[in-house]
Design an enzyme around this catalytic site. Sequence first.
Site, PDB file in Angstrom:
ATOM      1  N   LEU A 226       0.940  -1.324   0.099  1.00  0.00           N
ATOM      2  CA  LEU A 226      -0.081   0.138   0.010  1.00  0.00           C
ATOM      3  C   LEU A 226       0.911   1.046  -0.110  1.00  0.00           C
ATOM      4  O   LEU A 226       1.672   1.177   1.009  1.00  0.00           O
ATOM      5  CB  LEU A 226      -0.750  -0.020   1.116  1.00  0.00           C
ATOM      6  N   ILE A 227       0.627   2.046  -0.999  1.00  0.00           N
ATOM      7  CA  ILE A 227       1.425   3.486  -1.197  1.00  0.00           C
ATOM      8  C   ILE A 227       0.561   4.534  -1.167  1.00  0.00           C
ATOM      9  O   ILE A 227      -0.357   4.605  -1.954  1.00  0.00           O
ATOM     10  CB  ILE A 227       2.217   3.327  -2.437  1.00  0.00           C
TER      11      ILE A 227
ATOM     12  N   GLY B 239      -0.029   8.477  -1.574  1.00  0.00           N
ATOM     13  CA  GLY B 239       0.173   9.378  -2.505  1.00  0.00           C
ATOM     14  C   GLY B 239       0.883   8.705  -3.895  1.00  0.00           C
ATOM     15  O   GLY B 239       2.025   9.005  -4.078  1.00  0.00           O
TER      16      GLY B 239
ATOM     17  N   SER C 193      -0.420   8.684  -7.179  1.00  0.00           N
ATOM     18  CA  SER C 193      -0.588   9.348  -8.284  1.00  0.00           C
ATOM     19  C   SER C 193       0.276   9.702  -9.154  1.00  0.00           C
ATOM     20  O   SER C 193       0.098   9.750 -10.243  1.00  0.00           O
ATOM     21  CB  SER C 193      -1.847  10.059  -8.125  1.00  0.00           C
ATOM     22  N   SER C 194       1.337  10.195  -8.487  1.00  0.00           N
ATOM     23  CA  SER C 194       2.419  10.975  -9.320  1.00  0.00           C
ATOM     24  C   SER C 194       3.741  10.869  -8.482  1.00  0.00           C
ATOM     25  O   SER C 194       3.890  10.385  -7.259  1.00  0.00           O
ATOM     26  CB  SER C 194       1.881  12.446  -9.369  1.00  0.00           C
TER      27      SER C 194
ATOM     28  N   ILE D 267       7.270  10.347  -6.553  1.00  0.00           N
ATOM     29  CA  ILE D 267       7.997   9.318  -5.910  1.00  0.00           C
ATOM     30  C   ILE D 267       7.228   7.872  -5.890  1.00  0.00           C
ATOM     31  O   ILE D 267       7.168   6.842  -6.330  1.00  0.00           O
ATOM     32  CB  ILE D 267       8.556   9.697  -4.781  1.00  0.00           C
ATOM     33  N   GLY D 268       5.567   8.266  -5.281  1.00  0.00           N
ATOM     34  CA  GLY D 268       4.746   7.371  -4.986  1.00  0.00           C
ATOM     35  C   GLY D 268       4.489   6.467  -6.401  1.00  0.00           C
ATOM     36  O   GLY D 268       4.425   5.082  -6.458  1.00  0.00           O
TER      37      GLY D 268
ATOM     38  N   SER E  58      12.702  12.878   4.160  1.00  0.00           N
ATOM     39  CA  SER E  58      13.745  13.612   3.478  1.00  0.00           C
ATOM     40  C   SER E  58      14.973  13.972   3.926  1.00  0.00           C
ATOM     41  O   SER E  58      15.067  13.960   5.253  1.00  0.00           O
ATOM     42  CB  SER E  58      12.786  15.202   3.454  1.00  0.00           C
TER      43      SER E  58
ATOM     44  N   TYR F  82       8.847  22.376   6.861  1.00  0.00           N
ATOM     45  CA  TYR F  82       9.124  21.287   6.133  1.00  0.00           C
ATOM     46  C   TYR F  82       9.991  20.232   6.884  1.00  0.00           C
ATOM     47  O   TYR F  82       9.512  19.217   7.025  1.00  0.00           O
ATOM     48  CB  TYR F  82       9.408  21.353   4.596  1.00  0.00           C
TER      49      TYR F  82
END
Length: 269
Positions: free
Chosen positions: A6-7, A9, A11-12, A14-15, A131, A144
């Site tokens: 299960l990932i 994010g 849709s675009s 890194i995911g 990150s 962030y």
Amino acid sequence: MSKVVLITGGSSGIGKAIGTHLVSRGYIVYGTSRNPEQFSGHSLPFPLLKLDVTDPENAIAVAHEIQEKEGRIDVLINNAGVGITGPLEETPTAEIRRAFDTNFYGPIHMMKAVLPYMRAHRKGLIINITSIAGYMGLPYRGVYSATKGALSLVSESMQMELYHMGIDICNIAPGDFNTNIAHGRYHSPVLDTSDYKKHYGRVMKVINEQMADSADPSLIGKKVERIIEKKNRKLHYKAGAFMEKMSVKLKQVLPDKVFNKLLLNHYKL
């Protein structure tokens, strides 16, 4: 037996890169998106489930749906996140909370949702995408950095809490990769009357230049596969350019003033 992944994010960026690579290697992959209908024509090689990670009930429902379909969740990859920049003094508190809701509380909601199923099987793996910025306070990216640093520390605690249940947890800290995160990033407005205007503008110029020259996120997909297949994993992994990874080591060994001077020079401050 193919592992079920299960990932968030998915849709675009890194995911999507992680999911696409894992599918090509025979994994069963489910991605998520707040608006999966927007990607119905994008021919993703895995299904997208509707999920807002800031909603704990939604997280529980998605985990339950996959458990019902597949009978297990072997790997959770907490990838969904938002960017945010700006001088802390001028960043709206509501935007700071929104960043923490997605980048910190969101992964916690997801881990709480899948852990009962992993615990029942006495096995599982959670990979939190943090990150390089989470290792250090960066100018005009402090919020962030804080969200990713907090997630990294929670992972350290959870690894010790979960090891006797057969569940492992680790972090992957990417540097700059060529994704669309900049398009969804919240930027505090550059006010003409602000004392931060000149320096904030310089930092944003450096960030945008770095993003233009950054690496392909498919490299993260390959790294994730290697980590999944390892028997003895590290807690912390880093991915990115040599100097990005080296900066973490330099922070550990250099005096604070020296390291901060390097950052000031890097960002032309």
